[in-house]
Write an enzyme that holds these catalytic residues in place. Structure first.
Site, mmCIF file in Angstrom:
data_model
loop_
_atom_site.group_PDB
_atom_site.id
_atom_site.type_symbol
_atom_site.label_atom_id
_atom_site.label_comp_id
_atom_site.label_asym_id
_atom_site.label_seq_id
_atom_site.Cartn_x
_atom_site.Cartn_y
_atom_site.Cartn_z
ATOM 1 N N ARG A 31 0.536 14.241 102.954
ATOM 2 C CA ARG A 31 0.853 14.436 101.531
ATOM 3 C C ARG A 31 2.182 15.746 100.799
ATOM 4 O O ARG A 31 1.086 16.987 101.657
ATOM 5 C CB ARG A 31 -0.003 14.281 100.415
ATOM 6 C CG ARG A 31 -0.422 12.431 100.896
ATOM 7 C CD ARG A 31 -1.458 12.102 99.173
ATOM 8 N NE ARG A 31 -2.206 10.879 99.500
ATOM 9 C CZ ARG A 31 -1.311 10.086 99.117
ATOM 10 N NH1 ARG A 31 -0.182 10.029 98.769
ATOM 11 N NH2 ARG A 31 -2.525 8.844 99.739
ATOM 12 N N ASP A 32 2.692 15.826 100.675
ATOM 13 C CA ASP A 32 3.923 16.468 100.088
ATOM 14 C C ASP A 32 3.068 17.024 99.285
ATOM 15 O O ASP A 32 2.600 17.438 98.220
ATOM 16 C CB ASP A 32 4.676 16.601 99.902
ATOM 17 C CG ASP A 32 6.027 17.137 99.426
ATOM 18 O OD1 ASP A 32 6.659 17.813 100.188
ATOM 19 O OD2 ASP A 32 5.645 18.808 98.354
ATOM 20 N N ILE A 33 2.329 18.997 99.776
ATOM 21 C CA ILE A 33 1.659 19.768 99.025
ATOM 22 C C ILE A 33 2.414 20.536 97.597
ATOM 23 O O ILE A 33 1.135 20.087 96.769
ATOM 24 C CB ILE A 33 1.475 21.183 99.186
ATOM 25 C CG1 ILE A 33 0.559 22.326 99.342
ATOM 26 C CG2 ILE A 33 3.409 21.793 99.439
ATOM 27 C CD1 ILE A 33 0.162 23.077 99.979
ATOM 28 N N ASN A 89 17.200 15.527 103.764
ATOM 29 C CA ASN A 89 17.942 17.247 103.687
ATOM 30 C C ASN A 89 18.236 17.823 104.896
ATOM 31 O O ASN A 89 17.231 17.930 105.655
ATOM 32 C CB ASN A 89 16.375 18.227 102.416
ATOM 33 C CG ASN A 89 16.430 17.592 101.071
ATOM 34 O OD1 ASN A 89 17.541 16.568 100.539
ATOM 35 N ND2 ASN A 89 14.991 18.093 100.910
ATOM 36 N N VAL A 98 12.284 23.626 104.611
ATOM 37 C CA VAL A 98 11.783 23.820 106.594
ATOM 38 C C VAL A 98 12.471 23.093 107.166
ATOM 39 O O VAL A 98 13.174 21.735 107.042
ATOM 40 C CB VAL A 98 10.596 22.934 106.546
ATOM 41 C CG1 VAL A 98 9.521 23.018 107.860
ATOM 42 C CG2 VAL A 98 9.044 23.475 104.883
ATOM 43 N N HIS A 102 12.321 15.908 109.495
ATOM 44 C CA HIS A 102 11.256 15.615 108.494
ATOM 45 C C HIS A 102 12.458 14.805 107.318
ATOM 46 O O HIS A 102 12.860 14.478 107.418
ATOM 47 C CB HIS A 102 10.149 15.901 108.255
ATOM 48 C CG HIS A 102 11.044 17.068 106.983
ATOM 49 N ND1 HIS A 102 11.378 17.780 107.235
ATOM 50 C CD2 HIS A 102 10.944 17.217 105.765
ATOM 51 C CE1 HIS A 102 12.000 18.972 106.260
ATOM 52 N NE2 HIS A 102 11.544 18.286 104.986
ATOM 53 N N HIS A 104 11.301 12.326 103.697
ATOM 54 C CA HIS A 104 10.375 12.476 103.087
ATOM 55 C C HIS A 104 10.726 11.430 102.073
ATOM 56 O O HIS A 104 11.224 10.196 102.477
ATOM 57 C CB HIS A 104 11.051 13.042 101.547
ATOM 58 C CG HIS A 104 11.200 14.091 101.463
ATOM 59 N ND1 HIS A 104 10.277 15.147 101.403
ATOM 60 C CD2 HIS A 104 12.183 14.640 102.303
ATOM 61 C CE1 HIS A 104 11.144 17.111 101.281
ATOM 62 N NE2 HIS A 104 12.158 16.206 101.996
HETATM 63 P P1 5GP Z 1 12.321 19.799 103.031
HETATM 64 O O1 5GP Z 1 13.044 20.458 101.272
HETATM 65 O O2 5GP Z 1 12.399 20.649 103.988
HETATM 66 O O3 5GP Z 1 13.362 19.091 102.618
HETATM 67 O O4 5GP Z 1 10.841 19.611 102.787
HETATM 68 C C1 5GP Z 1 10.313 20.522 102.977
HETATM 69 C C2 5GP Z 1 8.504 20.075 101.610
HETATM 70 O O5 5GP Z 1 7.552 20.430 102.560
HETATM 71 C C3 5GP Z 1 8.662 19.784 100.097
HETATM 72 O O6 5GP Z 1 8.609 19.268 99.392
HETATM 73 C C4 5GP Z 1 6.991 20.969 100.208
HETATM 74 O O7 5GP Z 1 7.164 21.064 99.418
HETATM 75 C C5 5GP Z 1 6.724 20.268 101.346
HETATM 76 N N1 5GP Z 1 6.097 21.592 101.369
HETATM 77 C C6 5GP Z 1 5.956 22.453 102.246
HETATM 78 N N2 5GP Z 1 5.407 23.369 102.643
HETATM 79 C C7 5GP Z 1 3.789 22.444 103.094
HETATM 80 C C8 5GP Z 1 2.447 22.223 104.074
HETATM 81 O O8 5GP Z 1 1.981 23.344 103.653
HETATM 82 N N3 5GP Z 1 1.608 21.609 103.312
HETATM 83 C C9 5GP Z 1 2.222 20.798 102.861
HETATM 84 N N4 5GP Z 1 1.902 19.033 102.653
HETATM 85 N N5 5GP Z 1 3.557 19.923 102.262
HETATM 86 C C10 5GP Z 1 4.219 21.202 102.177
#
Ligand code: 5GP
Ligand code: ZN
Length: 115
Positions: A31-33, A89, A98, A102, A104
């Site tokens: 699950r997203d944090i 993304n 990140v 990945h 979403h």
């Molecule tokens: P991006 O913006 O790279 O597509 O998505 C990265 C996602 O990872 C973000 O929605 C962010 O909230 C989530 N995220 C970042 N660090 C952590 C973490 O330590 N644990 C979890 N569960 N999600 C994370």
């Protein structure tokens, strides 16, 4: 490959704790944090693969596996019928945080139009 500075590699290795709601040894889901929808799950390959533009076989396989398992995860989360959005993304304008590929899964409310 593992990048020791990558947060998703650290989660994959268990160095940062996170509940894996799905895990098949190739990809896992957490699950997203910072959820942007009532259901917000990340599907993450164990292998550290970066940008889609790299188009290397490991990335293609990892990305394909994420799309392959997403419908079953959505079903397990109870959102298959109401619907969900898959987002990958890529780069600064997408808001990517990140640099480890990945997917979403966003669901649980009307998400509105893109953009
Ligand atoms: P991006 O913006 O790279 O597509 O998505 C990265 C996602 O990872 C973000 O929605 C962010 O909230 C989530 N995220 C970042 N660090 C952590 C973490 O330590 N644990 C979890 N569960 N999600 C994370
Ligand atoms: Zn990584």
């Amino acid at each position: 490959m593992v990048d020791p500075n990558c947060i998703f590699c650290k989660i994959a290795q268990g160095d940062i704790p996170a509940e894996k709601i799905y895990d098949d040894g190739t990809v896992f889901a957490i699950r997203d944090i910072n959820p942007k929808a009532p259901t917000h799950v990340l599907v993450i390959p164990y292998e550290h693969v970066e940008a889609l533009s790299d188009a290397d076989p490991a990335l293609v396989a990892a990305a394909a596996r994420c799309f392959e398992v997403a419908p079953a995860i959505a079903r397990d989360l109870g959102v298959a019928e109401t619907g969900y959005r898959l987002v990958a993304n890529q780069g600064p304008d997408s808001g990517q945080e990140v640099p480890h590929f990945h997917l979403h899964i966003l669901a649980g409310r009307r998400l509105g139009s893109m953009g």
